[in-house]
Scaffold this motif. Structure first.
Motif, PDB file in Angstrom:
ATOM      1  N   GLU A  84      -4.476 -78.808   2.022  1.00  0.00           N
ATOM      2  CA  GLU A  84      -4.207 -78.220   0.710  1.00  0.00           C
ATOM      3  C   GLU A  84      -5.281 -77.231   0.284  1.00  0.00           C
ATOM      4  O   GLU A  84      -4.979 -76.195  -0.314  1.00  0.00           O
ATOM      5  CB  GLU A  84      -4.075 -79.328  -0.336  1.00  0.00           C
ATOM      6  CG  GLU A  84      -2.839 -80.195  -0.161  1.00  0.00           C
ATOM      7  CD  GLU A  84      -2.760 -81.305  -1.189  1.00  0.00           C
ATOM      8  OE1 GLU A  84      -3.509 -81.242  -2.193  1.00  0.00           O
ATOM      9  OE2 GLU A  84      -1.964 -82.247  -1.004  1.00  0.00           O
ATOM     10  N   TYR A 117      -3.569 -74.291   3.663  1.00  0.00           N
ATOM     11  CA  TYR A 117      -2.314 -73.820   3.067  1.00  0.00           C
ATOM     12  C   TYR A 117      -2.492 -72.440   2.435  1.00  0.00           C
ATOM     13  O   TYR A 117      -3.439 -72.199   1.689  1.00  0.00           O
ATOM     14  CB  TYR A 117      -1.821 -74.803   2.008  1.00  0.00           C
ATOM     15  CG  TYR A 117      -0.478 -74.416   1.429  1.00  0.00           C
ATOM     16  CD1 TYR A 117       0.692 -74.728   2.104  1.00  0.00           C
ATOM     17  CD2 TYR A 117      -0.389 -73.723   0.232  1.00  0.00           C
ATOM     18  CE1 TYR A 117       1.926 -74.369   1.597  1.00  0.00           C
ATOM     19  CE2 TYR A 117       0.838 -73.351  -0.289  1.00  0.00           C
ATOM     20  CZ  TYR A 117       1.991 -73.681   0.394  1.00  0.00           C
ATOM     21  OH  TYR A 117       3.208 -73.315  -0.115  1.00  0.00           O
ATOM     22  N   GLY A 118      -1.580 -71.542   2.746  1.00  0.00           N
ATOM     23  CA  GLY A 118      -1.622 -70.192   2.198  1.00  0.00           C
ATOM     24  C   GLY A 118      -2.482 -69.237   2.996  1.00  0.00           C
ATOM     25  O   GLY A 118      -2.436 -68.023   2.774  1.00  0.00           O
ATOM     26  N   GLN A 128       1.416 -64.590  -5.479  1.00  0.00           N
ATOM     27  CA  GLN A 128       1.203 -65.821  -4.718  1.00  0.00           C
ATOM     28  C   GLN A 128      -0.287 -66.100  -4.555  1.00  0.00           C
ATOM     29  O   GLN A 128      -0.747 -67.240  -4.731  1.00  0.00           O
ATOM     30  CB  GLN A 128       1.879 -65.700  -3.353  1.00  0.00           C
ATOM     31  CG  GLN A 128       1.932 -66.987  -2.561  1.00  0.00           C
ATOM     32  CD  GLN A 128       2.676 -66.813  -1.252  1.00  0.00           C
ATOM     33  OE1 GLN A 128       2.457 -65.849  -0.516  1.00  0.00           O
ATOM     34  NE2 GLN A 128       3.573 -67.742  -0.953  1.00  0.00           N
ATOM     35  N   ASP A 129      -1.064 -65.065  -4.232  1.00  0.00           N
ATOM     36  CA  ASP A 129      -2.514 -65.235  -4.095  1.00  0.00           C
ATOM     37  C   ASP A 129      -3.149 -65.639  -5.422  1.00  0.00           C
ATOM     38  O   ASP A 129      -4.031 -66.507  -5.468  1.00  0.00           O
ATOM     39  CB  ASP A 129      -3.157 -63.936  -3.590  1.00  0.00           C
ATOM     40  CG  ASP A 129      -2.932 -63.710  -2.103  1.00  0.00           C
ATOM     41  OD1 ASP A 129      -2.547 -64.672  -1.413  1.00  0.00           O
ATOM     42  OD2 ASP A 129      -3.144 -62.579  -1.635  1.00  0.00           O
ATOM     43  N   ASN A 180      -2.364 -69.225  -6.144  1.00  0.00           N
ATOM     44  CA  ASN A 180      -3.154 -70.110  -5.282  1.00  0.00           C
ATOM     45  C   ASN A 180      -4.574 -70.241  -5.816  1.00  0.00           C
ATOM     46  O   ASN A 180      -5.145 -71.335  -5.839  1.00  0.00           O
ATOM     47  CB  ASN A 180      -3.181 -69.575  -3.850  1.00  0.00           C
ATOM     48  CG  ASN A 180      -1.878 -69.825  -3.104  1.00  0.00           C
ATOM     49  OD1 ASN A 180      -1.113 -70.719  -3.458  1.00  0.00           O
ATOM     50  ND2 ASN A 180      -1.614 -69.032  -2.077  1.00  0.00           N
ATOM     51  N   ASP A 181      -5.145 -69.120  -6.261  1.00  0.00           N
ATOM     52  CA  ASP A 181      -6.494 -69.160  -6.830  1.00  0.00           C
ATOM     53  C   ASP A 181      -6.519 -69.886  -8.169  1.00  0.00           C
ATOM     54  O   ASP A 181      -7.569 -70.383  -8.592  1.00  0.00           O
ATOM     55  CB  ASP A 181      -7.040 -67.737  -6.999  1.00  0.00           C
ATOM     56  CG  ASP A 181      -7.418 -67.107  -5.664  1.00  0.00           C
ATOM     57  OD1 ASP A 181      -7.798 -67.860  -4.747  1.00  0.00           O
ATOM     58  OD2 ASP A 181      -7.326 -65.872  -5.533  1.00  0.00           O
ATOM     59  N   GLY A 207      -5.504 -72.621  -8.618  1.00  0.00           N
ATOM     60  CA  GLY A 207      -5.791 -74.022  -8.316  1.00  0.00           C
ATOM     61  C   GLY A 207      -7.144 -74.478  -8.822  1.00  0.00           C
ATOM     62  O   GLY A 207      -7.384 -75.681  -8.965  1.00  0.00           O
TER      63      GLY A 207
END
Length: 352
Positions: free
Chosen positions: A70, A74-75, A196-197, A200-201, A203
Protein backbone atom coordinates in the motif's frame (compact mmCIF):
# COMPACT_ATOMS: atom_id res chain seq x y z
CA UNK A 1 2.37 6.97 18.88
CA UNK A 2 1.69 8.63 15.52
CA UNK A 3 -1.54 7.74 13.78
CA UNK A 4 0.37 6.26 10.84
CA UNK A 5 2.10 3.87 13.23
CA UNK A 6 -1.24 3.07 14.87
CA UNK A 7 -2.74 2.35 11.46
CA UNK A 8 0.14 0.03 10.57
CA UNK A 9 -0.24 -1.78 13.87
CA UNK A 10 -3.97 -2.25 13.22
CA UNK A 11 -3.23 -3.78 9.80
CA UNK A 12 -0.68 -6.18 11.29
CA UNK A 13 -3.03 -6.98 14.17
CA UNK A 14 -5.88 -7.81 11.79
CA UNK A 15 -3.65 -10.13 9.77
CA UNK A 16 -2.35 -11.85 12.91
CA UNK A 17 -5.90 -12.44 14.13
CA UNK A 18 -7.02 -13.58 10.68
CA UNK A 19 -4.20 -16.05 10.14
CA UNK A 20 -4.46 -17.35 13.71
CA UNK A 21 -8.15 -18.09 13.19
CA UNK A 22 -7.38 -19.67 9.81
CA UNK A 23 -4.77 -22.02 11.30
CA UNK A 24 -7.00 -22.80 14.28
CA UNK A 25 -9.85 -23.66 11.93
CA UNK A 26 -7.53 -25.95 9.98
CA UNK A 27 -6.42 -27.60 13.23
CA UNK A 28 -9.99 -28.21 14.32
CA UNK A 29 -11.01 -29.63 10.94
CA UNK A 30 -7.98 -31.92 10.83
CA UNK A 31 -8.17 -32.89 14.48
CA UNK A 32 -11.83 -33.76 14.87
CA UNK A 33 -13.23 -36.85 13.16
CA UNK A 34 -10.52 -37.16 10.48
CA UNK A 35 -7.69 -39.57 9.77
CA UNK A 36 -4.26 -37.95 9.45
CA UNK A 37 -2.66 -38.90 6.12
CA UNK A 38 0.79 -37.39 6.77
CA UNK A 39 3.60 -38.99 8.75
CA UNK A 40 3.16 -36.52 11.62
CA UNK A 41 0.17 -36.85 13.88
CA UNK A 42 -0.53 -33.91 16.18
CA UNK A 43 -2.31 -34.09 19.46
CA UNK A 44 -5.22 -31.69 19.28
CA UNK A 45 -3.88 -29.19 21.84
CA UNK A 46 -0.39 -29.34 20.32
CA UNK A 47 -2.02 -28.46 17.03
CA UNK A 48 -3.77 -25.50 18.65
CA UNK A 49 -0.46 -24.27 20.08
CA UNK A 50 1.34 -24.59 16.74
CA UNK A 51 -1.52 -22.81 15.00
CA UNK A 52 -1.29 -19.89 17.43
CA UNK A 53 2.46 -19.56 16.87
CA UNK A 54 2.05 -19.80 13.11
CA UNK A 55 -0.79 -17.27 13.19
CA UNK A 56 1.37 -14.69 14.94
CA UNK A 57 4.47 -15.29 12.81
CA UNK A 58 2.86 -15.54 9.39
CA UNK A 59 0.19 -12.97 10.20
CA UNK A 60 2.96 -10.47 10.95
CA UNK A 61 4.69 -11.25 7.65
CA UNK A 62 1.46 -10.98 5.69
CA UNK A 63 0.49 -7.73 7.43
CA UNK A 64 3.82 -6.04 6.79
CA UNK A 65 3.73 -7.20 3.17
CA UNK A 66 0.34 -5.51 2.82
CA UNK A 67 1.71 -2.30 4.33
CA UNK A 68 4.64 -2.43 1.91
CA UNK A 69 2.25 -2.91 -1.00
CA UNK A 70 0.00 0.00 0.00
CA UNK A 71 2.71 2.49 0.94
CA UNK A 72 5.61 1.68 -1.38
CA UNK A 73 4.39 -0.29 -4.37
CA UNK A 74 0.77 0.52 -5.26
CA UNK A 75 0.55 3.22 -7.92
CA UNK A 76 4.27 3.04 -8.70
CA UNK A 77 4.22 -0.06 -10.86
CA UNK A 78 1.85 -1.30 -13.55
CA UNK A 79 -1.20 -3.35 -12.62
CA UNK A 80 0.33 -6.38 -14.35
CA UNK A 81 3.47 -6.08 -12.24
CA UNK A 82 1.35 -5.61 -9.14
CA UNK A 83 -0.45 -8.89 -9.84
CA UNK A 84 2.90 -10.58 -10.51
CA UNK A 85 4.20 -9.26 -7.19
CA UNK A 86 1.20 -10.69 -5.34
CA UNK A 87 1.58 -14.09 -7.02
CA UNK A 88 5.30 -14.22 -6.22
CA UNK A 89 4.59 -13.21 -2.63
CA UNK A 90 1.93 -15.92 -2.27
CA UNK A 91 4.34 -18.58 -3.58
CA UNK A 92 7.19 -17.41 -1.34
CA UNK A 93 4.80 -17.16 1.61
CA UNK A 94 3.67 -20.75 1.08
CA UNK A 95 7.24 -21.98 0.64
CA UNK A 96 8.34 -20.24 3.85
CA UNK A 97 5.43 -21.83 5.69
CA UNK A 98 6.45 -25.27 4.40
CA UNK A 99 10.10 -24.78 5.38
CA UNK A 100 9.22 -23.54 8.88
CA UNK A 101 6.79 -26.45 9.29
CA UNK A 102 9.47 -28.89 8.17
CA UNK A 103 12.08 -27.66 10.65
CA UNK A 104 9.52 -27.64 13.45
CA UNK A 105 8.62 -31.22 12.52
CA UNK A 106 12.29 -32.24 12.68
CA UNK A 107 12.96 -30.38 15.93
CA UNK A 108 9.86 -31.17 17.95
CA UNK A 109 8.17 -34.18 16.34
CA UNK A 110 11.06 -36.37 15.19
CA UNK A 111 10.42 -36.10 11.46
CA UNK A 112 13.02 -38.05 9.46
CA UNK A 113 11.89 -37.46 5.87
CA UNK A 114 13.69 -35.16 3.49
CA UNK A 115 12.22 -31.79 2.57
CA UNK A 116 10.96 -32.92 -0.85
CA UNK A 117 9.22 -35.97 0.60
CA UNK A 118 7.75 -33.76 3.31
CA UNK A 119 6.38 -31.36 0.69
CA UNK A 120 4.65 -34.07 -1.36
CA UNK A 121 3.14 -36.02 1.53
CA UNK A 122 -0.45 -37.22 1.07
CA UNK A 123 -2.94 -34.55 2.05
CA UNK A 124 -0.45 -31.70 1.62
CA UNK A 125 -1.88 -30.31 -1.66
CA UNK A 126 -5.22 -29.70 0.06
CA UNK A 127 -3.46 -27.72 2.79
CA UNK A 128 -1.50 -25.69 0.22
CA UNK A 129 -4.72 -24.86 -1.60
CA UNK A 130 -6.30 -23.84 1.70
CA UNK A 131 -3.38 -21.51 2.54
CA UNK A 132 -3.44 -19.86 -0.90
CA UNK A 133 -7.22 -19.49 -0.70
CA UNK A 134 -6.98 -17.81 2.70
CA UNK A 135 -4.29 -15.44 1.41
CA UNK A 136 -6.53 -14.53 -1.53
CA UNK A 137 -9.52 -14.09 0.79
CA UNK A 138 -7.58 -11.68 3.02
CA UNK A 139 -6.44 -9.75 -0.06
CA UNK A 140 -10.05 -9.32 -1.23
CA UNK A 141 -11.20 -8.42 2.28
CA UNK A 142 -8.50 -5.75 2.53
CA UNK A 143 -9.51 -4.28 -0.83
CA UNK A 144 -13.12 -4.11 0.36
CA UNK A 145 -11.92 -2.38 3.51
CA UNK A 146 -10.01 0.20 1.46
CA UNK A 147 -12.95 0.65 -0.90
CA UNK A 148 -15.52 1.60 1.73
CA UNK A 149 -13.14 3.01 4.34
CA UNK A 150 -10.93 1.24 6.86
CA UNK A 151 -13.16 2.08 9.80
CA UNK A 152 -16.43 1.35 8.03
CA UNK A 153 -16.27 -2.34 7.08
CA UNK A 154 -16.70 -3.56 10.64
CA UNK A 155 -19.45 -1.03 11.28
CA UNK A 156 -21.22 -2.09 8.09
CA UNK A 157 -21.05 -5.78 9.02
CA UNK A 158 -22.40 -4.97 12.49
CA UNK A 159 -25.36 -3.17 10.92
CA UNK A 160 -24.43 0.14 12.50
CA UNK A 161 -25.61 2.08 9.45
CA UNK A 162 -28.66 -0.06 8.70
CA UNK A 163 -30.92 2.67 10.07
CA UNK A 164 -30.10 6.42 9.95
CA UNK A 165 -28.29 7.82 12.96
CA UNK A 166 -26.82 11.14 14.03
CA UNK A 167 -23.10 11.82 14.30
CA UNK A 168 -21.08 14.92 15.11
CA UNK A 169 -18.52 15.30 12.35
CA UNK A 170 -16.14 17.66 10.59
CA UNK A 171 -16.15 17.85 6.79
CA UNK A 172 -13.56 19.26 4.41
CA UNK A 173 -14.22 19.91 0.73
CA UNK A 174 -10.87 19.91 -1.06
CA UNK A 175 -10.91 21.11 -4.66
CA UNK A 176 -8.24 21.32 -7.37
CA UNK A 177 -7.89 24.85 -8.67
CA UNK A 178 -7.79 25.66 -12.40
CA UNK A 179 -8.97 22.16 -13.19
CA UNK A 180 -10.50 23.13 -16.54
CA UNK A 181 -7.26 24.73 -17.72
CA UNK A 182 -5.26 21.70 -16.58
CA UNK A 183 -7.60 19.34 -18.45
CA UNK A 184 -7.42 21.38 -21.66
CA UNK A 185 -3.65 21.69 -21.48
CA UNK A 186 -2.84 18.09 -20.56
CA UNK A 187 -5.62 16.20 -22.29
CA UNK A 188 -8.06 13.94 -20.48
CA UNK A 189 -5.79 10.90 -20.01
CA UNK A 190 -2.79 12.79 -18.67
CA UNK A 191 -5.05 15.00 -16.57
CA UNK A 192 -6.62 11.91 -15.01
CA UNK A 193 -3.15 10.56 -14.22
CA UNK A 194 -2.33 13.84 -12.48
CA UNK A 195 -5.51 13.58 -10.40
CA UNK A 196 -4.58 9.99 -9.57
CA UNK A 197 -1.13 11.09 -8.39
CA UNK A 198 -2.62 13.90 -6.30
CA UNK A 199 -5.09 11.60 -4.60
CA UNK A 200 -2.36 9.04 -3.93
CA UNK A 201 -0.33 11.79 -2.26
CA UNK A 202 -3.45 12.73 -0.31
CA UNK A 203 -2.80 9.54 1.64
CA UNK A 204 -0.65 11.68 3.93
CA UNK A 205 -3.84 12.84 5.68
CA UNK A 206 -4.22 9.47 7.39
CA UNK A 207 -1.60 10.80 9.80
CA UNK A 208 -4.26 13.31 10.79
CA UNK A 209 -6.91 10.61 11.29
CA UNK A 210 -8.89 11.74 8.25
CA UNK A 211 -11.36 9.50 6.45
CA UNK A 212 -11.96 9.88 2.73
CA UNK A 213 -15.70 10.11 2.26
CA UNK A 214 -15.89 10.63 -1.50
CA UNK A 215 -13.89 11.40 -4.61
CA UNK A 216 -15.97 13.58 -6.91
CA UNK A 217 -14.13 14.40 -10.12
CA UNK A 218 -11.20 16.58 -9.08
CA UNK A 219 -12.67 17.16 -5.61
CA UNK A 220 -12.25 15.13 -2.42
CA UNK A 221 -14.47 15.15 0.64
CA UNK A 222 -12.67 14.33 3.87
CA UNK A 223 -14.36 13.74 7.19
CA UNK A 224 -13.49 13.23 10.84
CA UNK A 225 -15.35 12.18 13.90
CA UNK A 226 -15.55 15.43 15.84
CA UNK A 227 -13.19 14.33 18.61
CA UNK A 228 -10.55 13.06 16.18
CA UNK A 229 -10.75 16.13 13.96
CA UNK A 230 -10.28 18.52 16.86
CA UNK A 231 -7.49 16.49 18.45
CA UNK A 232 -4.14 18.11 17.68
CA UNK A 233 -6.07 20.29 15.21
CA UNK A 234 -6.05 17.37 12.79
CA UNK A 235 -8.62 18.88 10.46
CA UNK A 236 -6.41 21.94 9.86
CA UNK A 237 -3.10 20.11 9.81
CA UNK A 238 -4.40 17.69 7.18
CA UNK A 239 -4.71 20.49 4.63
CA UNK A 240 -1.23 21.89 5.22
CA UNK A 241 0.36 18.42 5.37
CA UNK A 242 -1.16 17.62 1.98
CA UNK A 243 0.05 20.95 0.62
CA UNK A 244 3.54 20.21 1.94
CA UNK A 245 3.50 16.73 0.38
CA UNK A 246 2.70 18.21 -3.04
CA UNK A 247 5.45 20.79 -2.60
CA UNK A 248 8.00 18.09 -1.75
CA UNK A 249 7.11 16.32 -4.98
CA UNK A 250 7.15 19.51 -7.05
CA UNK A 251 9.93 18.27 -9.35
CA UNK A 252 7.97 15.13 -10.19
CA UNK A 253 4.80 17.09 -10.96
CA UNK A 254 6.72 19.66 -13.01
CA UNK A 255 8.41 16.91 -15.00
CA UNK A 256 5.23 14.92 -15.63
CA UNK A 257 2.62 17.67 -15.92
CA UNK A 258 4.55 20.95 -16.10
CA UNK A 259 2.70 22.32 -13.07
CA UNK A 260 2.31 22.01 -9.31
CA UNK A 261 -1.32 21.18 -8.43
CA UNK A 262 -2.89 23.61 -6.00
CA UNK A 263 -5.92 22.85 -3.84
CA UNK A 264 -8.29 25.04 -1.85
CA UNK A 265 -10.53 23.82 0.95
CA UNK A 266 -13.53 24.65 3.09
CA UNK A 267 -14.22 23.21 6.56
CA UNK A 268 -17.31 22.98 8.71
CA UNK A 269 -18.54 20.92 11.65
CA UNK A 270 -21.93 19.88 12.92
CA UNK A 271 -24.51 17.14 13.18
CA UNK A 272 -25.09 14.91 10.15
CA UNK A 273 -27.14 11.82 9.44
CA UNK A 274 -25.19 8.73 8.43
CA UNK A 275 -26.83 5.69 6.90
CA UNK A 276 -26.36 2.80 4.51
CA UNK A 277 -27.93 3.50 1.12
CA UNK A 278 -28.46 1.49 -2.05
CA UNK A 279 -29.84 -1.96 -2.75
CA UNK A 280 -27.57 -3.38 -5.44
CA UNK A 281 -24.61 -1.07 -4.79
CA UNK A 282 -24.31 -0.15 -1.15
CA UNK A 283 -22.61 2.95 0.14
CA UNK A 284 -22.31 4.79 3.43
CA UNK A 285 -23.83 8.23 2.96
CA UNK A 286 -23.86 11.40 5.06
CA UNK A 287 -26.73 13.86 4.83
CA UNK A 288 -27.26 17.25 6.37
CA UNK A 289 -26.77 20.98 6.22
CA UNK A 290 -23.29 20.63 7.73
CA UNK A 291 -22.00 19.08 4.49
CA UNK A 292 -23.75 21.60 2.25
CA UNK A 293 -22.29 24.47 4.27
CA UNK A 294 -18.76 23.05 4.01
CA UNK A 295 -19.17 22.88 0.22
CA UNK A 296 -20.45 26.47 0.06
CA UNK A 297 -17.56 27.69 2.23
CA UNK A 298 -15.07 26.05 -0.12
CA UNK A 299 -16.80 27.80 -3.00
CA UNK A 300 -15.90 31.16 -1.44
CA UNK A 301 -12.14 30.53 -1.56
CA UNK A 302 -11.69 32.17 -4.96
CA UNK A 303 -13.86 35.13 -4.04
CA UNK A 304 -11.75 35.89 -0.96
CA UNK A 305 -8.49 34.74 -2.59
CA UNK A 306 -7.83 32.29 0.26
CA UNK A 307 -6.65 28.69 0.22
CA UNK A 308 -8.41 27.52 3.39
CA UNK A 309 -11.66 28.78 4.91
CA UNK A 310 -13.52 27.48 7.96
CA UNK A 311 -16.74 28.31 9.74
CA UNK A 312 -16.68 30.26 12.99
CA UNK A 313 -18.51 27.36 14.59
CA UNK A 314 -15.53 25.08 13.93
CA UNK A 315 -13.02 27.74 14.98
CA UNK A 316 -14.71 28.05 18.38
CA UNK A 317 -14.53 24.29 18.86
CA UNK A 318 -10.81 24.25 18.02
CA UNK A 319 -10.07 26.62 20.89
CA UNK A 320 -6.51 27.91 21.14
CA UNK A 321 -4.53 27.28 17.99
CA UNK A 322 -1.06 27.52 16.51
CA UNK A 323 -2.60 28.87 13.29
CA UNK A 324 -3.60 32.42 12.40
CA UNK A 325 -7.32 33.02 11.79
CA UNK A 326 -8.68 36.11 10.08
CA UNK A 327 -12.35 37.03 10.27
CA UNK A 328 -13.83 37.59 6.82
CA UNK A 329 -17.25 38.53 8.09
CA UNK A 330 -20.72 37.07 8.07
CA UNK A 331 -21.72 36.16 4.56
CA UNK A 332 -24.68 34.70 2.75
CA UNK A 333 -24.13 31.27 1.28
CA UNK A 334 -26.09 30.00 -1.69
CA UNK A 335 -28.95 27.77 -0.60
CA UNK A 336 -28.83 28.79 3.08
CA UNK A 337 -31.32 31.05 4.81
CA UNK A 338 -28.98 31.91 7.69
CA UNK A 339 -25.72 33.76 7.09
CA UNK A 340 -22.48 32.07 8.13
CA UNK A 341 -19.37 33.61 9.67
CA UNK A 342 -16.19 32.37 8.00
CA UNK A 343 -12.48 32.76 8.69
CA UNK A 344 -9.34 32.24 6.66
CA UNK A 345 -6.58 30.06 8.09
CA UNK A 346 -2.85 30.61 7.71
CA UNK A 347 0.31 29.15 9.10
CA UNK A 348 2.49 31.32 11.27
CA UNK A 349 5.53 32.49 9.29
CA UNK A 350 8.29 29.92 9.56
CA UNK A 351 5.95 27.27 10.96
CA UNK A 352 6.67 23.75 9.74
Amino acid sequence: MKFKSIRRWKIVRDYIVGWTLAFLFLSIIRGVGTIEMSSISFEFWDSIMVSSIFGFFFGSISGYAQILTEERIYGRISFRNLIAFRIIFAILFLFLLIVVSYFMAITFFGETKGLIDFIIEPGSPAIYLYILSIDFFFLILRQMQLLIGESNLGKLLHGRFYTPREEHRIFMFLDLQSSTQHAERLGHIKYSKMIQDCFNDLGVVIENEAEVYQYVGDEVILTWELKKGLRNQNCINAFFNFKERLKKKQKRYQKRYNCLPFFKAGLNSGVVIVTEVGKYKKEIAYHGDTINTAARIQGKCNEFKQELLISRNLKEQLGSSKFVFNELGIIALKGKEEDVAILSVHKVNGQL
